[in-house]
Design a protein around this motif. Sequence first.
Motif, PDB file in Angstrom:
ATOM      1  N   THR A 101       0.841  -1.329  -0.023  1.00 53.84           N
ATOM      2  CA  THR A 101      -0.016   0.198   0.225  1.00 53.84           C
ATOM      3  C   THR A 101       0.998   1.274   0.010  1.00 53.84           C
ATOM      4  O   THR A 101       2.035   1.333   0.486  1.00 53.84           O
ATOM      5  N   SER A 102       0.273   2.505  -0.582  1.00 55.66           N
ATOM      6  CA  SER A 102       0.972   3.465  -0.485  1.00 55.66           C
ATOM      7  C   SER A 102       1.103   4.478   0.745  1.00 55.66           C
ATOM      8  O   SER A 102       0.254   4.360   1.529  1.00 55.66           O
ATOM      9  N   GLY A 103       2.187   4.635   1.067  1.00 54.09           N
ATOM     10  CA  GLY A 103       2.322   5.526   2.438  1.00 54.09           C
ATOM     11  C   GLY A 103       2.004   7.039   1.989  1.00 54.09           C
ATOM     12  O   GLY A 103       2.173   7.824   3.109  1.00 54.09           O
ATOM     13  N   GLU A 104       1.549   7.324   0.889  1.00 49.29           N
ATOM     14  CA  GLU A 104       1.313   8.738   0.677  1.00 49.29           C
ATOM     15  C   GLU A 104      -0.219   9.156   0.457  1.00 49.29           C
ATOM     16  O   GLU A 104      -0.534   9.937  -0.286  1.00 49.29           O
ATOM     17  N   LEU A 105      -1.049   8.560   0.997  1.00 51.01           N
ATOM     18  CA  LEU A 105      -2.355   8.685   1.138  1.00 51.01           C
ATOM     19  C   LEU A 105      -2.671   9.557   1.987  1.00 51.01           C
ATOM     20  O   LEU A 105      -2.054   9.947   2.994  1.00 51.01           O
ATOM     21  N   GLU A 106      -3.925  10.462   1.827  1.00 59.62           N
ATOM     22  CA  GLU A 106      -4.623  11.257   2.745  1.00 59.62           C
ATOM     23  C   GLU A 106      -4.913  10.427   3.979  1.00 59.62           C
ATOM     24  O   GLU A 106      -5.485   9.311   3.907  1.00 59.62           O
ATOM     25  N   ILE A 107      -4.694  11.002   5.191  1.00 54.60           N
ATOM     26  CA  ILE A 107      -5.029  10.325   6.362  1.00 54.60           C
ATOM     27  C   ILE A 107      -6.547   9.720   6.718  1.00 54.60           C
ATOM     28  O   ILE A 107      -6.796   8.719   6.754  1.00 54.60           O
ATOM     29  N   GLU A 108      -7.497  10.462   5.733  1.00 52.61           N
ATOM     30  CA  GLU A 108      -9.042   9.988   5.737  1.00 52.61           C
ATOM     31  C   GLU A 108      -9.253   8.834   4.878  1.00 52.61           C
ATOM     32  O   GLU A 108     -10.216   8.082   4.902  1.00 52.61           O
ATOM     33  N   GLU A 109      -8.145   8.705   3.971  1.00 53.11           N
ATOM     34  CA  GLU A 109      -8.436   7.552   2.954  1.00 53.11           C
ATOM     35  C   GLU A 109      -7.738   6.108   3.733  1.00 53.11           C
ATOM     36  O   GLU A 109      -8.239   5.142   3.207  1.00 53.11           O
ATOM     37  N   ILE A 110      -7.242   6.424   4.413  1.00 54.23           N
ATOM     38  CA  ILE A 110      -6.265   5.175   5.204  1.00 54.23           C
ATOM     39  C   ILE A 110      -7.291   3.716   5.720  1.00 54.23           C
ATOM     40  O   ILE A 110      -7.106   2.731   5.165  1.00 54.23           O
ATOM     41  N   PRO A 111      -8.289   4.284   6.520  1.00 57.26           N
ATOM     42  CA  PRO A 111      -9.169   3.185   7.060  1.00 57.26           C
ATOM     43  C   PRO A 111      -9.720   2.419   5.878  1.00 57.26           C
ATOM     44  O   PRO A 111      -9.978   1.284   5.894  1.00 57.26           O
ATOM     45  N   SER A 112     -10.327   2.949   4.901  1.00 60.78           N
ATOM     46  CA  SER A 112     -11.067   2.366   3.980  1.00 60.78           C
ATOM     47  C   SER A 112      -9.930   1.220   2.946  1.00 60.78           C
ATOM     48  O   SER A 112     -10.430   0.214   2.606  1.00 60.78           O
ATOM     49  N   VAL A 113      -8.817   1.994   2.533  1.00 60.04           N
ATOM     50  CA  VAL A 113      -7.800   1.287   1.967  1.00 60.04           C
ATOM     51  C   VAL A 113      -7.445   0.166   2.546  1.00 60.04           C
ATOM     52  O   VAL A 113      -7.299  -1.109   2.216  1.00 60.04           O
ATOM     53  N   LEU A 114      -7.282   0.113   3.917  1.00 62.41           N
ATOM     54  CA  LEU A 114      -6.852  -0.969   4.787  1.00 62.41           C
ATOM     55  C   LEU A 114      -7.976  -2.121   4.994  1.00 62.41           C
ATOM     56  O   LEU A 114      -7.607  -3.431   4.841  1.00 62.41           O
ATOM     57  N   GLU A 115      -9.370  -1.560   5.151  1.00 60.13           N
ATOM     58  CA  GLU A 115     -10.510  -2.328   5.178  1.00 60.13           C
ATOM     59  C   GLU A 115     -10.259  -3.456   3.892  1.00 60.13           C
ATOM     60  O   GLU A 115     -10.561  -4.683   3.988  1.00 60.13           O
ATOM     61  N   LYS A 116     -10.146  -2.751   2.742  1.00 62.28           N
ATOM     62  CA  LYS A 116     -10.336  -3.414   1.354  1.00 62.28           C
ATOM     63  C   LYS A 116      -9.039  -4.542   1.332  1.00 62.28           C
ATOM     64  O   LYS A 116      -9.253  -5.551   0.962  1.00 62.28           O
ATOM     65  N   LEU A 117      -7.804  -3.856   1.858  1.00 58.76           N
ATOM     66  CA  LEU A 117      -6.495  -4.743   1.634  1.00 58.76           C
ATOM     67  C   LEU A 117      -6.679  -6.018   2.818  1.00 58.76           C
ATOM     68  O   LEU A 117      -6.234  -7.095   2.151  1.00 58.76           O
ATOM     69  N   LEU A 118      -7.455  -5.907   3.884  1.00 58.18           N
ATOM     70  CA  LEU A 118      -7.208  -6.846   4.750  1.00 58.18           C
ATOM     71  C   LEU A 118      -8.710  -7.606   4.701  1.00 58.18           C
ATOM     72  O   LEU A 118      -8.730  -8.216   5.703  1.00 58.18           O
ATOM     73  N   SER A 119      -9.685  -7.577   3.816  1.00 51.64           N
ATOM     74  CA  SER A 119     -10.786  -8.269   3.740  1.00 51.64           C
ATOM     75  C   SER A 119     -10.306  -9.592   3.186  1.00 51.64           C
ATOM     76  O   SER A 119      -9.840  -9.974   2.466  1.00 51.64           O
ATOM     77  N   PRO A 120     -11.071 -10.636   3.865  1.00 50.99           N
ATOM     78  CA  PRO A 120     -10.915 -12.022   3.567  1.00 50.99           C
ATOM     79  C   PRO A 120     -11.138 -12.289   2.039  1.00 50.99           C
ATOM     80  O   PRO A 120     -10.445 -13.349   1.676  1.00 50.99           O
TER      81      PRO A 120
END
Length: 211
Positions: A190-209
Amino acid sequence: MGPPGSGKGIRARIIGKMFDIPVITAGDMLREAAFNETEEGLVAEGYMNRGELVPDNIVITIVEERLSRPDVGKGFVLDGFPRSMNQAIALDRILKRLDAKIDYVVAVSARPEAIVVRLSLRRICSKCGAIYHLKDIMPKVEGVCDECGGKLIQREDDKEDIIRRRFEVYERQTFPIIERYSTVGKLKETSGELEIEEIPSVLEKLLSPRS
Ligand code: ADP
Ligand code: ZN
């Protein structure tokens, strides 16, 4: 895993909240040991202030002790560990003993230019380790932690020449071990240069089963 200032700490905390599991942050535990002036802590402090890795035996002992507490039974997030090949090998051994396995390795990438700017504006809580940023994550009251009321400080190693040294150390000693995890299919990039607000949803997608 990720270079200094890539935002791995904030991501670790978000993942911890997402799954309601403890976050085990190697750097925080080392800073705490230094603050408490334990023998290992005082040795660690010299390495940290120079931006170099603390000797493996010290870090491994601290992490292993932490992982022997009962609250890790439901799972845990490791933040800033492993950071060297010896630590990765030690982690395999510890996990085997705990009968636990790694579900995901999240690799966060960021460019050195972005890192230097970000880290020089970073402040951390001296009591609970919460992370602030004088542009993006301002505390409600200047110099005071929102979470615990602790005093916000700048880390000794968040100065430009030490930041560059930490980046070099990352590229030389930590980056190569990410390979280990890519070959077993656990790696999520994942990119370290996202806006703070984008991080939770990006992680949710990345770590979804399903991903
Ligand atoms: P960053 O990743 O932004 O450099 P950390 O708080 O994770 O911040 O680490 C700060 C310092 O603590 C490192 O530069 C290093 O000296 C020490 N440290 C943290 N984790 C480890 C580790 N797993 N092994 C050795 N040293 C570590
Ligand atoms: Zn705090």
